[in-house]
Design an enzyme around this catalytic site. Structure first.
Site, PDB file in Angstrom:
ATOM      1  N   CYS A  61     -16.102 -58.495  22.665  1.00  0.00           N
ATOM      2  CA  CYS A  61     -17.634 -58.747  23.137  1.00  0.00           C
ATOM      3  C   CYS A  61     -18.117 -57.687  24.097  1.00  0.00           C
ATOM      4  O   CYS A  61     -17.300 -57.147  24.802  1.00  0.00           O
ATOM      5  CB  CYS A  61     -17.536 -60.081  23.833  1.00  0.00           C
ATOM      6  N   ARG A 121     -17.607 -51.974  19.332  1.00  0.00           N
ATOM      7  CA  ARG A 121     -16.501 -52.518  19.961  1.00  0.00           C
ATOM      8  C   ARG A 121     -16.200 -53.553  19.062  1.00  0.00           C
ATOM      9  O   ARG A 121     -15.015 -54.247  19.338  1.00  0.00           O
ATOM     10  CB  ARG A 121     -16.772 -53.358  21.236  1.00  0.00           C
ATOM     11  N   TRP A 128     -17.118 -61.585  19.922  1.00  0.00           N
ATOM     12  CA  TRP A 128     -16.212 -61.727  18.771  1.00  0.00           C
ATOM     13  C   TRP A 128     -15.262 -62.748  19.023  1.00  0.00           C
ATOM     14  O   TRP A 128     -15.000 -63.040  20.159  1.00  0.00           O
ATOM     15  CB  TRP A 128     -15.181 -60.248  19.207  1.00  0.00           C
ATOM     16  N   ASN A 160     -17.808 -62.434  28.759  1.00  0.00           N
ATOM     17  CA  ASN A 160     -16.500 -61.644  27.943  1.00  0.00           C
ATOM     18  C   ASN A 160     -15.267 -62.410  28.487  1.00  0.00           C
ATOM     19  O   ASN A 160     -15.359 -62.497  29.614  1.00  0.00           O
ATOM     20  CB  ASN A 160     -16.697 -60.242  28.203  1.00  0.00           C
ATOM     21  N   GLY A 161     -14.184 -62.442  27.754  1.00  0.00           N
ATOM     22  CA  GLY A 161     -12.921 -62.881  28.211  1.00  0.00           C
ATOM     23  C   GLY A 161     -12.751 -64.238  27.742  1.00  0.00           C
ATOM     24  O   GLY A 161     -13.427 -64.815  26.959  1.00  0.00           O
ATOM     25  N   GLU A 214       1.583 -45.423  11.132  1.00  0.00           N
ATOM     26  CA  GLU A 214       0.263 -45.144  11.419  1.00  0.00           C
ATOM     27  C   GLU A 214      -0.777 -44.976  10.391  1.00  0.00           C
ATOM     28  O   GLU A 214      -1.824 -45.463  10.173  1.00  0.00           O
ATOM     29  CB  GLU A 214       0.184 -43.791  12.449  1.00  0.00           C
ATOM     30  N   LYS A 259      -3.881 -47.252   9.363  1.00  0.00           N
ATOM     31  CA  LYS A 259      -5.245 -46.896   9.264  1.00  0.00           C
ATOM     32  C   LYS A 259      -5.663 -47.564   7.639  1.00  0.00           C
ATOM     33  O   LYS A 259      -6.963 -47.790   7.675  1.00  0.00           O
ATOM     34  CB  LYS A 259      -5.423 -45.008   9.012  1.00  0.00           C
ATOM     35  N   GLU A 282      -6.306 -51.332   8.047  1.00  0.00           N
ATOM     36  CA  GLU A 282      -7.731 -51.686   8.625  1.00  0.00           C
ATOM     37  C   GLU A 282      -8.927 -51.554   8.246  1.00  0.00           C
ATOM     38  O   GLU A 282      -9.794 -51.986   8.525  1.00  0.00           O
ATOM     39  CB  GLU A 282      -7.432 -51.356  10.045  1.00  0.00           C
ATOM     40  N   HIS A 315      17.037 -51.959   1.396  1.00  0.00           N
ATOM     41  CA  HIS A 315      17.412 -53.219   2.429  1.00  0.00           C
ATOM     42  C   HIS A 315      16.332 -54.324   2.035  1.00  0.00           C
ATOM     43  O   HIS A 315      16.376 -55.424   2.856  1.00  0.00           O
ATOM     44  CB  HIS A 315      17.853 -52.796   3.804  1.00  0.00           C
ATOM     45  N   LYS A 337     -12.831 -52.701  18.608  1.00  0.00           N
ATOM     46  CA  LYS A 337     -12.429 -51.602  19.321  1.00  0.00           C
ATOM     47  C   LYS A 337     -11.766 -51.619  20.447  1.00  0.00           C
ATOM     48  O   LYS A 337     -10.728 -50.992  20.610  1.00  0.00           O
ATOM     49  CB  LYS A 337     -13.759 -50.562  19.420  1.00  0.00           C
TER      50      LYS A 337
HETATM   51  O1  M6R Z   1      -7.544 -48.984  23.453  1.00  0.00           O
HETATM   52  P1  M6R Z   1      -6.061 -49.039  22.851  1.00  0.00           P
HETATM   53  O2  M6R Z   1      -5.567 -47.768  22.461  1.00  0.00           O
HETATM   54  O3  M6R Z   1      -5.146 -49.707  23.973  1.00  0.00           O
HETATM   55  O4  M6R Z   1      -6.015 -49.737  21.537  1.00  0.00           O
HETATM   56  C1  M6R Z   1      -4.952 -50.362  20.981  1.00  0.00           C
HETATM   57  C2  M6R Z   1      -5.206 -50.794  19.569  1.00  0.00           C
HETATM   58  O5  M6R Z   1      -6.295 -51.886  19.641  1.00  0.00           O
HETATM   59  C3  M6R Z   1      -5.766 -49.735  18.699  1.00  0.00           C
HETATM   60  O6  M6R Z   1      -5.021 -48.678  18.696  1.00  0.00           O
HETATM   61  C4  M6R Z   1      -5.876 -50.194  17.587  1.00  0.00           C
HETATM   62  O7  M6R Z   1      -4.855 -50.568  16.727  1.00  0.00           O
HETATM   63  C5  M6R Z   1      -6.877 -49.500  16.562  1.00  0.00           C
HETATM   64  N1  M6R Z   1      -7.863 -50.068  15.972  1.00  0.00           N
HETATM   65  C6  M6R Z   1      -6.123 -48.621  15.482  1.00  0.00           C
HETATM   66  O8  M6R Z   1      -7.026 -47.632  14.648  1.00  0.00           O
END
Ligand code: M6R
Length: 600
Positions: free
Chosen positions: A2, A27, A73, A99-100, A477, A481, A484, A500, A595
């Site tokens: 948010c 965000r 959000w 927010n929160g 990683e 990517k 997501e 396994h 974000k």
């Molecule tokens: O802002 P941060 O690095 O703490 O965020 C952590 C994760 O939310 C962030 O890395 C998320 O996994 C990304 N969207 C990955 O691309």
């Protein structure tokens, strides 16, 4: 997650609020709204979906010099127009964005709102309704605001309008980020300086449990006891052009391409006048004084932590554990005698990581935050900060922040090792220069990555990433990517772990991306590729110059073996980008994601 904006001044607020919300789109959100106030009252506009839809709904004939806005959000209640913010009390006198998460909202509802019919499913509406009850009982608005805040358990950033006082925005914050921005004949509120950079670069940070009375010509910060607090503003060192896409179709592609530049910037920022790498001596001493380091992070930053552990252990000879922040509190390890915590977070606002930071500070331990955002919560609350200098990262999928995290972790390990008199056996400034050049070469090879995306990901429903040693962490990683942004189910595995269990999932044509950049495990990973090929997999081997064979689909330029994650991730970022593009996905704003993850 948010986002909040607010404006009070001599201009029309509608467009400023809408533009501010557009800057917060990155965000992640599922609905948005604004409330603007003039002598006729408060006018609320809210819609499910994009800001563009909200923009169409706003009555352009209205002129209003004060207003608040929000991107939501969903946490409590589905994404819908009714649940979107702003929320109003029954009389419609008070209008609030939040927010929160209010953890005790059901208790508050039971205790104070038994005779009030709520319109939404949100925790936020409870806040504004409770406040109205206190005003009805005879409290002044500011007093009612303070009393309501003192009852809230959880996190909040709040901005509120009172229809009977068009001169004021009431603001409060606890655990969720919020800033007040200063102008000549106006003042603003924003959960991120980026949102209001259009009108000011002067901001005041707010601390937890503070309230602010924002008027067009004054900003008064108070604590919950009503005492006034003085605090100087700072200049937000953001260049408005840094947050524009320029000629790029997506922020993600721009940010991937910025990686060579970021590498050079990091070296420059961490280099002393004599050309050697340097880090705040207090941080180096903290590293040297620790008998064990605990890295705490989430998502991509956690993956960076896994690589960082190798850097610190191999270069500086200090044992390291890496923990997912959301799990740390439940699965807290037995801490060593002299622990040091390193928080890695691009945004510096991740609530899960912040919860751990608060806990370890209460226990009296030292903490370093590695972040891209100076002044962020994790930065402010840790003992020391190391900045990433990557420039704003707008795309939800983290790319340049990941490689920046790796570079800063490498520098931290290297400088600590040197200070301990350990011979690392490489010139890191030179190696990072080679990395930057190699990144450039990889970014120039986009057609190859696009072709791979076409070949492997046009129709598949799943994909596996395998690797050993450093390559395993990069595979994790790569999988994150791909899933997501393209919504293809993707998992990263240690090459040796496949047999396994996971190998049962390999079918005819299943894509398996194998990384082969580590000489000591090269034969083993190639053995794993043969095992999956024998079961029908469609392999894509990405190897490194010097280790390549004819079966490889892509060969990376040779770099120092320990630093390969800095470049081997780039083809995976680009392949994911093109896979998402071909599947018509919203690359920069993938569904359900935010974000900055500011709720636990
Ligand atoms: O802002 P941060 O690095 O703490 O965020 C952590 C994760 O939310 C962030 O890395 C998320 O996994 C990304 N969207 C990955 O691309």
């Amino acid at each position: 997650m948010c986002g909040i904006v607010g404006f009070i001044g001599q201009k029309d607020s509608k467009e400023i609020l809408l533009k501010g919300l557009e800057k917060l789109e990155y965000r992640g959100y599922d609905s948005a709204g604004i409330a603007v106030m003039n002598d006729e009252g408060v006018h609320v506009f809210k819609e499910k979906g994009r800001i563009a839809t909200l923009r169409e709904a706003v009555d352009q004939r209205l002129f209003a010099t004060a207003g608040i806005g929000h991107t939501r959000w969903a946490t409590h209640g589905v994404p819908s127009k009714v649940n979107a913010h702003p929320h109003q009390a029954t009389s419609e006198r008070f209008t609030l964005v939040h927010n929160g998460v209010i953890e005790n909202y059901t208790q508050l509802k039971d205790e104070y709102l038994q005779n009030v019919e709520l319109k939404s499913d949100t925790d936020t509406e409870v806040v504004v309704q409770v406040l109205e009850q206190f005003v009805k009982q005879g409290l002044e608005v500011e007093e009612a605001f303070r009393k309501t805040l003192s009852l809230l358990k959880g996190s909040y950033a709040i901005a509120m309008l009172d229809e009977q006082n068009s001169e004021t925005i009431y603001v409060a914050k606890n655990k969720s980020p919020l800033l007040v921005g200063l102008g000549d004949t106006f003042n603003v509120v924003a959960s991120d300086a980026m949102a209001m950079l259009q009108v000011t670069d002067q901001y005041i940070e707010l601390m937890d449990k503070e309230i602010v009375i924002v008027k067009k010509e004054s900003v008064t910060i108070k604590n919950l006891a009503g005492e006034t607090i003085n605090r100087d503003p700072y200049t937000a060192e953001l260049d408005a052009s840094d947050i524009e896409k320029g000629t790029y179709p997506h922020y993600m592609l721009k940010e991937i391409d910025e990686q060579p530049l970021v590498m050079r910037k990091i070296v420059q920022e961490y280099q002393s006048d004599n050309g050697t790498l340097t880090i705040d001596p207090c941080i180096v001493e903290a590293m040297k004084g620790a008998d064990r380091i605990y890295i705490i992070a989430a998502g991509t930053s956690y993956h960076a932590g896994l690589v960082g552990k190798q850097f610190i252990e191999k270069m500086a000879h200090i044992p390291v554990e890496v923990h997912i922040s959301s799990e740390f509190s439940y699965n807290m390890p037995l801490l060593s005698e002299k622990p040091l915590f390193i928080f890695i977070s691009q945004s510096g606002e991740t609530a899960d990581s912040r919860a751990v930071l608060v806990h370890v500070k209460e226990m009296g331990h030292k903490a370093i935050t590695i972040t891209n955002v100076p002044g962020s919560t994790l930065s402010r609350e840790a003992d020391y900060t190391l900045l990433l200098h990557a420039g704003p990262e707008i795309a939800v999928a983290s790319t340049k922040a990941y490689t920046a995290q790796l570079a800063v972790l490498a520098i931290l390990a290297y400088v600590t090792a040197e200070s301990k008199g350990i011979m690392v056996g490489m010139d890191l400034v030179k190696e990072l220069g080679i990395i930057a050049n190699s990144m450039e070469a990889l970014c120039d090879d986009k057609e190859v990555m696009e072709a791979i995306a076409w070949e492997y990901f046009t129709t598949t429903r799943n994909c596996f990433f395998i690797g050993r040693a450093m390559d395993f962490f990069v595979g994790l990683e790569g999988a994150l990517k791909l899933k997501e942004i393209s919504y293809i189910q993707a998992e990263g595995f240690a090459g040796g772990e496949l047999k396994h269990g996971t190998i049962a999932l390999i079918e005819e044509g299943t894509p398996v991306i194998a990384l082969a950049t580590q000489e000591h495990v090269n034969l083993s990973i190639r053995g794993n590729v043969k095992e999956v090929v024998a079961r029908g997999a469609h392999p894509c081997i990405i190897s490194m110059k010097g280790l390549e064979t004819e079966e490889d689909r892509y060969v990376l330029p040779a770099v120092n073996e320990m630093l390969t994650p800095l470049i081997s991730v780039i083809p995976l970022q680009l392949i994911s980008y093109y896979a998402a593009l071909h599947r018509d996905c919203d690359v920069d704003k993938p569904r359900n994601l935010a974000k900055s993850v500011t709720v636990e």
